[in-house]
Design a protein around this motif. Structure first.
Motif, PDB file in Angstrom:
ATOM      1  N   GLY A  14       0.811  -1.172   0.186  1.00 38.56           N
ATOM      2  CA  GLY A  14      -0.034  -0.169  -0.022  1.00 38.56           C
ATOM      3  C   GLY A  14       0.911   1.149  -0.025  1.00 38.56           C
ATOM      4  N   GLY A  22       4.261   5.611  -3.186  1.00 34.83           N
ATOM      5  CA  GLY A  22       5.352   5.169  -2.509  1.00 34.83           C
ATOM      6  C   GLY A  22       6.014   3.960  -3.094  1.00 34.83           C
ATOM      7  N   ASN A  23       7.032   3.486  -2.472  1.00 34.80           N
ATOM      8  CA  ASN A  23       7.920   2.638  -3.282  1.00 34.80           C
ATOM      9  C   ASN A  23       7.245   1.110  -3.232  1.00 34.80           C
ATOM     10  OD1 ASN A  23      10.079   4.418  -3.048  1.00 34.80           O
ATOM     11  ND2 ASN A  23      10.850   3.701  -1.079  1.00 34.80           N
ATOM     12  N   GLY A  24       6.566   0.980  -2.507  1.00 36.65           N
ATOM     13  CA  GLY A  24       5.966  -0.660  -2.312  1.00 36.65           C
ATOM     14  C   GLY A  24       5.023  -0.716  -3.371  1.00 36.65           C
ATOM     15  N   ARG A  43      -0.511  -3.479   6.390  1.00 32.57           N
ATOM     16  CA  ARG A  43      -1.385  -3.136   7.621  1.00 32.57           C
ATOM     17  C   ARG A  43      -2.507  -2.638   7.392  1.00 32.57           C
ATOM     18  NH1 ARG A  43      -0.357   0.616  11.416  1.00 32.57           N
ATOM     19  NH2 ARG A  43       1.005   1.506  10.027  1.00 32.57           N
ATOM     20  N   ALA A  70       4.958  -7.615  12.168  1.00 35.94           N
ATOM     21  CA  ALA A  70       5.215  -7.719  13.563  1.00 35.94           C
ATOM     22  C   ALA A  70       4.768  -8.899  14.080  1.00 35.94           C
ATOM     23  CB  ALA A  70       5.045  -6.307  14.226  1.00 35.94           C
ATOM     24  N   VAL A  96       8.224  -3.088   3.600  1.00 36.67           N
ATOM     25  CA  VAL A  96       7.735  -2.377   4.904  1.00 36.67           C
ATOM     26  C   VAL A  96       8.991  -1.619   5.598  1.00 36.67           C
ATOM     27  CG1 VAL A  96       6.585  -2.341   7.132  1.00 36.67           C
ATOM     28  CG2 VAL A  96       5.762  -3.711   5.151  1.00 36.67           C
ATOM     29  N   ILE A  98       9.495   1.671   8.907  1.00 38.36           N
ATOM     30  CA  ILE A  98       9.054   2.718   9.629  1.00 38.36           C
ATOM     31  C   ILE A  98      10.070   3.637  10.475  1.00 38.36           C
ATOM     32  CG2 ILE A  98       6.587   1.645   9.778  1.00 38.36           C
ATOM     33  CD1 ILE A  98       7.724   0.930  12.698  1.00 38.36           C
ATOM     34  N   ARG A 115       9.703  -1.300  18.518  1.00 39.29           N
ATOM     35  CA  ARG A 115       8.918  -1.366  17.544  1.00 39.29           C
ATOM     36  C   ARG A 115       9.217  -1.130  16.025  1.00 39.29           C
ATOM     37  NH1 ARG A 115       4.116  -3.448  15.620  1.00 39.29           N
ATOM     38  NH2 ARG A 115       3.303  -2.154  13.952  1.00 39.29           N
ATOM     39  N   PRO A 191      17.543   2.533  -0.890  1.00 43.51           N
ATOM     40  CA  PRO A 191      17.162   3.863  -1.587  1.00 43.51           C
ATOM     41  C   PRO A 191      17.783   5.128  -0.711  1.00 43.51           C
ATOM     42  CG  PRO A 191      15.294   2.453  -1.007  1.00 43.51           C
ATOM     43  CD  PRO A 191      16.610   1.971  -0.308  1.00 43.51           C
ATOM     44  N   GLY A 192      18.086   6.047  -1.556  1.00 41.39           N
ATOM     45  CA  GLY A 192      18.436   7.391  -0.968  1.00 41.39           C
ATOM     46  C   GLY A 192      17.376   8.219  -0.539  1.00 41.39           C
ATOM     47  N   THR A 196       8.638  10.127  -1.728  1.00 40.38           N
ATOM     48  CA  THR A 196       7.360   9.652  -1.430  1.00 40.38           C
ATOM     49  C   THR A 196       6.641  10.377  -0.401  1.00 40.38           C
ATOM     50  OG1 THR A 196       8.368   8.239   0.286  1.00 40.38           O
ATOM     51  CG2 THR A 196       8.626   7.251  -1.872  1.00 40.38           C
ATOM     52  N   MET A 198       5.596   9.221   2.396  1.00 38.66           N
ATOM     53  CA  MET A 198       6.055   9.016   3.832  1.00 38.66           C
ATOM     54  C   MET A 198       7.365   9.835   4.182  1.00 38.66           C
ATOM     55  SD  MET A 198       7.787   5.685   5.605  1.00 38.66           S
ATOM     56  CE  MET A 198       9.231   5.700   4.692  1.00 38.66           C
ATOM     57  N   ARG A 218      16.048  18.545  -0.083  1.00 37.31           N
ATOM     58  CA  ARG A 218      16.351  17.119  -0.186  1.00 37.31           C
ATOM     59  C   ARG A 218      16.987  17.081  -1.692  1.00 37.31           C
ATOM     60  NH1 ARG A 218      13.966  12.939   2.856  1.00 37.31           N
ATOM     61  NH2 ARG A 218      13.245  11.548   1.037  1.00 37.31           N
TER      62      ARG A 218
HETATM   63  N1  LIG Z   1      11.130   7.351   0.984  1.00 41.19           N
HETATM   64  C1  LIG Z   1      12.259   7.544   1.303  1.00 41.19           C
HETATM   65  O1  LIG Z   1      13.190   8.585   0.974  1.00 41.19           O
HETATM   66  C2  LIG Z   1      12.956   6.184   1.640  1.00 41.19           C
HETATM   67  C3  LIG Z   1      14.473   6.308   1.611  1.00 41.19           C
HETATM   68  C4  LIG Z   1      15.081   5.163   2.026  1.00 41.19           C
HETATM   69  C5  LIG Z   1      14.365   3.882   2.239  1.00 41.19           C
HETATM   70  N2  LIG Z   1      13.125   3.932   2.165  1.00 41.19           N
HETATM   71  C6  LIG Z   1      12.512   2.851   2.422  1.00 41.19           C
HETATM   72  O2  LIG Z   1      11.405   2.356   1.587  1.00 41.19           O
HETATM   73  C7  LIG Z   1      10.343   1.746   1.945  1.00 41.19           C
HETATM   74  C8  LIG Z   1       8.925   2.263   1.491  1.00 41.19           C
HETATM   75  O3  LIG Z   1       8.999   3.684   2.050  1.00 41.19           O
HETATM   76  P1  LIG Z   1       7.842   4.557   1.222  1.00 41.19           P
HETATM   77  O4  LIG Z   1       8.420   6.109   1.571  1.00 41.19           O
HETATM   78  O5  LIG Z   1       7.437   4.158   0.044  1.00 41.19           O
HETATM   79  O6  LIG Z   1       6.860   4.289   2.535  1.00 41.19           O
HETATM   80  P2  LIG Z   1       5.093   3.897   2.573  1.00 41.19           P
HETATM   81  O7  LIG Z   1       4.499   4.185   4.095  1.00 41.19           O
HETATM   82  O8  LIG Z   1       4.510   4.715   1.497  1.00 41.19           O
HETATM   83  O9  LIG Z   1       5.256   2.481   2.187  1.00 41.19           O
HETATM   84  C9  LIG Z   1       5.401   1.408   3.390  1.00 41.19           C
HETATM   85  C10 LIG Z   1       3.861   0.611   3.377  1.00 41.19           C
HETATM   86  O10 LIG Z   1       4.103  -0.253   4.519  1.00 41.19           O
HETATM   87  C11 LIG Z   1       2.946  -0.519   5.319  1.00 41.19           C
HETATM   88  N3  LIG Z   1       3.167  -0.715   6.530  1.00 41.19           N
HETATM   89  C12 LIG Z   1       3.866  -0.110   7.589  1.00 41.19           C
HETATM   90  N4  LIG Z   1       4.032  -0.851   8.806  1.00 41.19           N
HETATM   91  C13 LIG Z   1       3.576  -2.150   8.387  1.00 41.19           C
HETATM   92  C14 LIG Z   1       3.494  -3.391   8.992  1.00 41.19           C
HETATM   93  N5  LIG Z   1       3.714  -3.422  10.527  1.00 41.19           N
HETATM   94  N6  LIG Z   1       2.950  -4.442   8.596  1.00 41.19           N
HETATM   95  C15 LIG Z   1       2.462  -4.262   7.264  1.00 41.19           C
HETATM   96  N7  LIG Z   1       2.588  -3.044   6.589  1.00 41.19           N
HETATM   97  C16 LIG Z   1       3.152  -1.901   7.062  1.00 41.19           C
HETATM   98  C17 LIG Z   1       2.551   1.013   5.265  1.00 41.19           C
HETATM   99  O11 LIG Z   1       0.859   1.003   5.562  1.00 41.19           O
HETATM  100  C18 LIG Z   1       2.894   1.379   3.959  1.00 41.19           C
HETATM  101  O12 LIG Z   1       1.729   1.134   3.091  1.00 41.19           O
HETATM  102  C19 LIG Z   1      10.744   1.685   3.615  1.00 41.19           C
HETATM  103  O13 LIG Z   1      11.389   0.453   3.874  1.00 41.19           O
HETATM  104  C20 LIG Z   1      11.508   2.912   3.906  1.00 41.19           C
HETATM  105  O14 LIG Z   1      12.341   2.480   4.666  1.00 41.19           O
HETATM  106  C21 LIG Z   1      12.344   5.224   1.830  1.00 41.19           C
END
Ligand SMILES: NC(=O)c1ccc[n+]([C@@H]2O[C@H](COP(=O)([O-])OP(=O)(O)OC[C@H]3O[C@@H](n4cnc5c(N)ncnc54)[C@H](O)[C@@H]3O)[C@@H](O)[C@H]2O)c1
Length: 264
Positions: A14, A22-24, A43, A70, A96, A98, A115, A191-192, A196, A198, A218
């Motif tokens: 999501g 978002g990345n996912g 989640r 978790a 995932v 956080i 957590r 990723p740098g 997104t 988040m 950034r």
């Molecule tokens: N955005 C950045 O600049 C950046 C940089 C480096 C690394 N990352 C990594 O990229 C990944 C995705 O980041 P994003 O910015 O797209 O964030 P995002 O929050 O859009 O995506 C993460 C998803 O994980 C879900 N999630 C959170 N906790 C969960 C849980 N306990 N169980 C199941 N699902 C859960 C959230 O609901 C969300 O849909 C993360 O691992 C983040 O650490 C992002």
């Protein structure tokens, strides 16, 4: 169709709501566009369902499942659901991550820290624990763990996030070596700065600054000129998931516009 005939689980498929993607979600959409059947796990069920709906709307094949990484039983149930639907798991994408409530070491709140470790490190570990037996039986599989350049670069203000991602790198390398003889490849993307929700909506709210100010700040840090987009992470994931990467395992791949080249 670089993932034709393949099935994938995208954990965290999501996304945090906001103006960009978002990345996912970007990865789930790209995997599906390249022919994979995708189980979108998150989640937040409504967000996973949005991703699945986008895939189906574009002519792809997807389903959504609510789960919390978790919770080991939920990880096991997610793997079981994929096996029930598809009979095999070719790609496990652990997206995932956080960082909410994180702090520098001298101000750490242990409950928050635990957590973050539970979700960022043990979550991928538990998904791997339950997916690997099926992959070993198949004699193939590709696992991608989404880490961060925070794992290898200086970051002093988020001790839980940094150490969880550094440990995720170690987990990736350990799993890669332990499972290579079973035809399973395990790689990490670092990723740098990625644009997104988040990151942008999340950090601008915490710091109380306009999103445009944060984006400009950034962008300035990236040697290639500006932040990456979720598609940049998705494209790297597609390569690592595909057979084009068949001789690549245990790699920690920065997708950062050159940011980790900057030392000092
Ligand atoms: N955005 C950045 O600049 C950046 C940089 C480096 C690394 N990352 C990594 O990229 C990944 C995705 O980041 P994003 O910015 O797209 O964030 P995002 O929050 O859009 O995506 C993460 C998803 O994980 C879900 N999630 C959170 N906790 C969960 C849980 N306990 N169980 C199941 N699902 C859960 C959230 O609901 C969300 O849909 C993360 O691992 C983040 O650490 C992002």
């Amino acid at each position: 169709m670089r993932l034709a005939e393949k099935t994938a689980i995208v954990v965290g498929g999501g996304q945090t709501p906001g103006e960009t993607m978002g990345n996912g979600r970007a990865t789930a959409l790209l995997f599906a566009r390249e022919g994979a059947r995708v189980l979108v796990a998150d989640r937040v069920l409504a967000s996973a369902e949005d991703t699945a709906r986008m895939i189906i709307g574009a002519g792809g094949d997807a389903a959504a499942i609510e789960m919390d990484v978790a919770d080991e039983a939920a990880c096991e149930a997610t793997v079981r659901r994929a096996l029930d639907m598809y009979g095999r798991i070719d790609v496990l994408h652990n997206n995932v991550g956080i960082g909410a409530g994180d702090a520098p070491p001298h101000r750490v709140d242990v409950a928050n820290y635990e957590r973050i470790m539970r979700v960022n490190l043990e979550g991928p570990l538990l998904m791997c624990k339950h997916a690997i037996p099926a992959m070993r039986e198949q004699g193939s599989g590709a696992i991608i763990n989404v880490s961060s350049i925070a794992s290898i670069a200086g970051m002093t203000n988020m001790i839980g996030y940094k150490t969880s991602k550094a440990a995720l790198n170690a987990l990736t390398q350990t799993l890669a070596l332990a499972n290579a003889r079973f035809g399973i490849r395990v790689n990490a993307i670092l990723p740098g700065l990625i644009n997104t929700p988040m990151a942008i909506e999340g950090i601008s709210a915490v710091r109380g600054i306009p999103r445009e100010t944060l984006i400009a700040e950034r962008d300035r840090q990236v040697p290639l000129g500006k932040m990456g987009a979720a598609d940049d992470v998705a494209n790297a994931a597609l390569f690592l998931a595909s057979d084009e990467a068949r001789f690549i395992t245990g790699v920690l791949l920065p997708v950062d516009g050159g940011q980790t080249l900057r030392v000092g």
